[in-house]
Write a protein that holds these residues in place. Structure first.
Motif, short mmCIF file in Angstrom:
data_model
loop_
_atom_site.label_atom_id
_atom_site.label_comp_id
_atom_site.label_asym_id
_atom_site.label_seq_id
_atom_site.Cartn_x
_atom_site.Cartn_y
_atom_site.Cartn_z
N ALA A 181 3.66 6.08 -21.57
CA ALA A 181 4.12 6.49 -22.89
C ALA A 181 3.97 5.36 -23.91
CB ALA A 181 5.57 6.94 -22.81
N LEU A 182 4.32 4.14 -23.50
CA LEU A 182 4.19 3.00 -24.41
C LEU A 182 2.74 2.71 -24.75
CD1 LEU A 182 6.90 0.65 -22.87
CD2 LEU A 182 6.89 1.50 -25.23
N LEU A 183 1.84 2.81 -23.76
CA LEU A 183 0.43 2.57 -24.02
C LEU A 183 -0.16 3.64 -24.92
CD1 LEU A 183 -0.82 1.40 -20.49
CD2 LEU A 183 -0.19 0.01 -22.47
N THR A 184 0.26 4.88 -24.71
CA THR A 184 -0.21 5.97 -25.58
C THR A 184 0.26 5.75 -27.01
OG1 THR A 184 -0.23 7.57 -23.77
CG2 THR A 184 -0.12 8.45 -26.00
N LYS A 185 1.53 5.40 -27.16
CA LYS A 185 2.08 5.17 -28.50
C LYS A 185 1.41 3.98 -29.17
CE LYS A 185 6.52 4.78 -30.92
NZ LYS A 185 8.01 4.66 -30.75
N ALA A 186 1.16 2.91 -28.40
CA ALA A 186 0.49 1.72 -28.95
C ALA A 186 -0.91 2.06 -29.43
CB ALA A 186 0.44 0.62 -27.90
N GLY A 187 -1.61 2.90 -28.67
CA GLY A 187 -2.96 3.28 -29.05
C GLY A 187 -3.02 4.17 -30.27
#
Length: 562
Positions: free
Chosen positions: A495-501
């Motif tokens: 979820a954090l990687l998706t949001k960061a992207g």
């Protein structure tokens, strides 16, 4: 030839072990004076104008293994040498400069820009002269086919990384035949990493073509160079200028890639069989720095050395066992043992996304990453692995605590030294490590890529975009490990990687990547060791080539000085 689409991985054999080499401590054995690492935009390539270069000549490189997959977006195409070759022969839409800033390549793009933010729309204008080696022009259909293969909706496509492509809702023709319009259903900050390099639609538009059509060959090319010969017997691949190329004419007549064990690189260079080789190991540097007609060129590449832990099988499925390994391995000791004779500063690496000389870097290592053998023993006890006495592996339910550390047989002695150090450190807390040497050509395809290991060391390189690392840390889906070969992840990290992207606020994206990194360290995904700067020995007359740092290679500018 540097990767700007999917994260490249490089064999640990390629001097994974000693990060930097600029000479020994001298005959009096006094400690070496440490120089500072290169700046973030550091490079050494002997920049020369084209007017200084002669027409003709060849360039000869070493590669780690015979290339079995030239589709670098397919799960078996992640090996760095394959990616280097394919970037030289396929459309390279964007290039990075010495600071990692991204620019359009005019040979392929007239322009590329965001024309709407709600929804996000990117419009590309292709160079009308750009075409594939089969004569077809580059078009929006190539973009569409690559999107469909990589967006994750059809799992028959064995995609190594779907991030970014899974944010696209539509690819269509723009204002004319040379225009492409890409519409996103969610914002995607690193849109420039997509479609780079670009593959031809007719050769990837079915799972069969995507997965198998690029095995051991590139059936179509579309750049300044094309593949001239594949010689499996001699273990060489040769690229040559494409006479149909519409851009600046290359100076070189050919570039030859030869499979050669890394341990043989120095000797091959000194025998004038190669024109470039790494000079990282102290014993290599001593010989190469004295060689006639040789430059030592240095750069600050995005290049990290680590040990991957496999949480997908055996004892390492237990996070407490992985945390115990983190505490049992003295990272500073491993680094120091290989840097003590070097004059180049070797910094510890405490971040999976940013290098120490990069904006965004901070120490995210966990409580388990501080060397503490007693804590390691306690964690193993808590995990049910009982002490069996000094020098013996711990036991649980009648089984001994043993792990395999997989090595490439084509590696250096330093690679073996690192494995033996880890073996000793883990043995001290009751973990028996068996060092398993495998053929160099099988190291990635049959072991790393398939998760067939307990411990393994290799390098992740050239992650100019942080989104390139999404596939390294996302949870696998079924048999598709993406590039998370140890199968360690969590929904929170995803979820954090998706949001960061998806965020276009640079400061906010840095914050999110560091939040994800904190969780990655605690999960015991991998044991980071150090950033590996570039120290290369290069023929003195070679211009516009060497230690590029964060920048890309432009082979149309590489050549020999008159």
């Amino acid at each position: 030839m540097r990767r700007t689409t999917v994260l490249a991985i490089a064999a640990a054999a390629s001097a994974t072990l000693v990060a930097t080499g600029c000479g020994s401590s001298g005959s009096d054995d006094k400690p070496a004076t440490k120089q500072a690492a290169p700046s973030v935009d550091g490079q050494g390539i002997n920049v020369r104008p084209l007017s200084d270069l002669k027409q003709g000549g060849s360039l000869r490189f070493r590669i780690d293994q015979w290339i079995t997959q030239y589709n670098i977006n397919q799960v078996d195409g992640q090996q760095g040498d394959a990616q280097d070759i394919i970037k030289a022969v396929l459309p390279d839409l964007f290039d990075a400069d010495t600071k990692g800033a991204i620019h359009t390549n005019p040979s392929f793009l007239v322009s590329a820009k965001v024309t709407s933010t709600s929804p996000q729309v990117v419009e590309y204008t292709l160079n009308p002269k750009a075409k594939w080696s089969d004569g077809k022009p580059l078009s929006w259909k190539d973009f569409e086919a690559q999107w469909k293969a990589l967006n994750g909706t059809n799992t028959a496509y064995e995609a190594s990384d779907t991030s970014g492509y899974d944010h696209i809702s539509k690819v269509e023709q723009g204002a004319d035949a040379h225009a492409v319009k890409v519409t996103f259903n969610k914002p995607y900050a690193d849109w420039q990493r997509l479609f780079d390099p670009l593959y031809p639609a007719a050769y990837i538009d079915t799972p069969e073509k995507f997965n198998k059509g690029w095995a051991e060959k590139a059936p179509v090319t579309g750049a300044a160079f094309k593949v001239g010969t594949y010689d499996k017997t001699a273990q060489t691949v040769t690229i040559v200028p494409d006479p149909a190329w519409w851009g600046p004419k290359p100076k070189l007549d050919s570039v030859v890639y030869r499979v050669l064990d890394s341990s043989a690189g120095t000797e091959a260079y000194l025998n004038k069989e190669l024109d470039e080789t790494t000079a990282l190991l102290p014993e290599d540097y001593k010989r190469l720095a004295k060689a006639a007609d040789t430059d030592i060129r240095r750069g600050a590449r995005w290049d990290e050395v680590h040990i991957t832990l496999n949480g997908g099988r055996g004892p390492l499925k237990d996070v407490k066992v992985r945390n115990a390994l983190q505490a049992a391995i003295n990272r500073a000791g491993v680094n120091e043992s290989f840097s003590k004779d070097l004059t180049f500063e070797l910094k510890p690496l405490n971040n999976h996304f940013f290098m120490p000389n990069q904006e965004g870097y901070q120490d995210n290592s966990s409580e388990f990453d501080k060397y503490d053998p007693e804590k390691a023993k306690k964690l193993l006890e808590e995990a049910g692995w009982k002490d069996a006495g000094e020098g013996k592996p711990r036991t649980k339910d009648g089984k001994k605590l043993t792990l395999d550390y997989t090595l490439s047989a084509g590696g250096t002695s330093a690679q073996s030294d690192q494995a033996e150090l880890v073996q000793q450190m883990l043995g001290a807390v009751g973990v028996k490590v068996n060092i398993k040497s495998v053929p160099a050509n099988d190291f990635f395809n049959k072991f790393v890529n398939t998760g067939n290991f307990d411990l393994v060391s290799f390098r992740n390189v050239d992650a100019v975009y942080q989104t390139m690392l999404t596939s390294t840390f996302r949870q696998p889906q079924g048999k598709n490990l993406f590039q998370n070969f140890g199968s360690i992840g969590s929904p929170e990290i995803d979820a954090l990687l998706t949001k960061a992207g998806e965020t276009t606020d640079h400061a906010e994206s840095i914050k999110l990547y560091n939040q994800a990194d904190v969780l990655i360290w605690k999960l015991g995904h991998s044991i980071e060791l150090y950033q590996r700067p570039q120290i290369d020995a290069v023929r003195k007359g070679l211009a516009n080539y060497g230690a590029f740092g964060l920048a890309d290679t432009d082979y149309t500018k590489v050549g020999w000085v008159k």
